[in-house]
Design an enzyme around this catalytic site. Structure first.
Site, PDB file in Angstrom:
ATOM      1  N   GLU A 211       0.821  -1.213   0.000  1.00  0.00           N
ATOM      2  CA  GLU A 211       0.000   0.000   0.000  1.00  0.00           C
ATOM      3  C   GLU A 211       0.848   1.252   0.000  1.00  0.00           C
ATOM      4  O   GLU A 211       0.504   2.264  -0.630  1.00  0.00           O
ATOM      5  CB  GLU A 211      -0.937  -0.002   1.221  1.00  0.00           C
ATOM      6  CG  GLU A 211      -1.962   1.124   1.240  1.00  0.00           C
ATOM      7  CD  GLU A 211      -1.474   2.412   1.885  1.00  0.00           C
ATOM      8  OE1 GLU A 211      -2.164   3.436   1.762  1.00  0.00           O
ATOM      9  OE2 GLU A 211      -0.383   2.400   2.509  1.00  0.00           O
ATOM     10  N   GLU A 212       1.964   1.198   0.718  1.00  0.00           N
ATOM     11  CA  GLU A 212       2.759   2.407   0.934  1.00  0.00           C
ATOM     12  C   GLU A 212       3.432   2.934  -0.340  1.00  0.00           C
ATOM     13  O   GLU A 212       3.936   4.055  -0.344  1.00  0.00           O
ATOM     14  CB  GLU A 212       3.816   2.158   2.011  1.00  0.00           C
ATOM     15  CG  GLU A 212       3.262   1.885   3.407  1.00  0.00           C
ATOM     16  CD  GLU A 212       2.639   3.100   4.058  1.00  0.00           C
ATOM     17  OE1 GLU A 212       2.678   4.192   3.456  1.00  0.00           O
ATOM     18  OE2 GLU A 212       2.111   2.971   5.174  1.00  0.00           O
ATOM     19  N   ASP A 234      -7.888   1.922   7.651  1.00  0.00           N
ATOM     20  CA  ASP A 234      -6.533   2.464   7.618  1.00  0.00           C
ATOM     21  C   ASP A 234      -6.447   3.504   8.733  1.00  0.00           C
ATOM     22  O   ASP A 234      -7.313   3.548   9.607  1.00  0.00           O
ATOM     23  CB  ASP A 234      -6.228   3.058   6.241  1.00  0.00           C
ATOM     24  CG  ASP A 234      -4.734   3.045   5.902  1.00  0.00           C
ATOM     25  OD1 ASP A 234      -3.913   3.227   6.827  1.00  0.00           O
ATOM     26  OD2 ASP A 234      -4.379   2.861   4.726  1.00  0.00           O
TER      27      ASP A 234
END
Length: 356
Positions: A211-212, A234
């Site tokens: 995701e990052e 999140d």
């Protein structure tokens, strides 16, 4: 929180899972979930999915991302100093004086981010730490000595910090963004099983990778599962902590409950269902406007496979992308409760379309 949950939380949060190298944390996560789910699968890049009722045609996802920010070794000097590139949104400003673990085929190698003392620097021209001037010291005096330790270009380095508590109210550590999310969705699955809840749809508990660096794992797994509904969790910023601008960034704070986002990627009928679950179960919540995109895996699910009804439940967090990310224990419990009660209110075949 009982002893089993707390033990899992510490084991999972203290384990390093940098972007692209999440597998050890994914194994911990899956091992915890196996007693509470029917089956599981993983994809080629490491996203892990535990499933309840895999035979069901109507599919619901609850999702978090597993990866944390880190560093890549990119250059080793002749004198044995190691220079880096970011792996995700790593912050060079906080690096000096931090300890790191470098992961190699020979095992973990310890290092420190060095920095010259304040009284030997020209204060008037003092240069802030940047990606092109921070460096690691491994206690080596030559490039060959570094290589002999098993460290080479491409090795990944992670800050050496572990989960702690603050004033018995907060969890503090690195990678709460977003392995605390992975913990919360695992607890939802556990409570469904222990309370003998029988769902009439397939529940896919998803821990996505990468995701990052752009929601990549979620993109891949959303296309594979093709769910009907996706509830993403999140973190978001506590904007009442110092140096934020609530007028520009909204007002969200730790201890006030989960944060529900509004924005184009958020399906409003699903959002209304989540709000109803919160109100009917006396779960406090906050609201946030996300503008064009949420910046989370919600976007990847919403726009996948012809469109998936998606919503975002955020955990307010202080000091994102540092080694002291901080969340309130009550918020963690309330996110779990909100996802759990939303799943109870959802029935197979629910049509979220605006126009029918």
């Amino acid at each position: 929180m009982d002893a089993q949950s707390k033990s899992f939380l510490y084991q999972y949060l203290n384990n390093a899972s940098p972007t692209g190298f999440e597998s050890s944390g994914q194994q911990i996560w899956l091992d915890y979930l196996k007693p509470y789910t029917d089956t599981y699968f993983t994809d080629v890049y490491g996203t892990a999915v535990a499933v309840v009722n895999p035979e069901a045609k109507y599919k619901v996802v609850i999702e978090a991302h597993a990866d944390e920010i880190a560093w890549f070794v990119s250059y080793i000097s002749d004198k044995g100093y190691v220079y880096l590139k970011r792996n995700g949104g790593s912050d060079a400003l906080i690096a000096p004086s931090k300890r790191v673990n470098i992961f190699t085929k020979k095992g973990i190698v310890k290092g420190v981010f060095g920095w010259p003392a304040i009284h030997v620097r020209d204060i008037a021209k003092d240069e802030a730490p940047k990606i092109n001037n921070i460096f690691l010291d491994l206690g080596c005096e030559s490039k060959q000595e570094v290589l002999d330790l098993g460290v080479h270009v491409g090795c990944v380095a992670v800050f050496d910090d572990e989960l702690t508590e603050l004033n018995n109210k907060f969890w503090v550590g690195r990678a709460l963004d977003n392995r605390m999310g992975g913990f919360m969705i695992a607890e939802v699955a556990r409570r469904l099983k222990e309370n003998n809840v029988k769902l009439d749809y397939g529940l896919y508990i998803v821990n996505s990778v990468q995701e990052e660096i752009g929601l990549r794992g979620a993109e891949m797994i959303a296309a594979r599962i093709k769910p009907d509904v996706a509830i993403i969790t999140d973190v978001c910023h506590d904007t009442l902590s110092p140096m934020y601008k609530p007028v520009e960034q909204g007002e969200q704070a730790c201890g006030r409950g989960p944060v529900l986002s509004y924005g184009p990627a958020v399906q409003n009928n699903l959002l209304d269902m989540i709000i109803d679950a919160a109100e009917q179960n006396n779960i406090p919540f906050q609201r946030m406007a996300a503008s064009r995109s949420t910046g989370t895996d919600t976007d990847a699910f919403a726009y996948s496979s012809g469109g998936i009804a998606s919503a975002l439940i955020s955990l307010p967090l202080k000091y994102m992308h540092t080694t002291v990310e901080t969340v309130h224990k009550d918020d963690v419990e309330n996110v779990i409760q909100l996802i759990y009660n939303t799943l109870l209110s959802l029935k197979a075949g629910h049509d979220f379309r605006y126009i029918k």
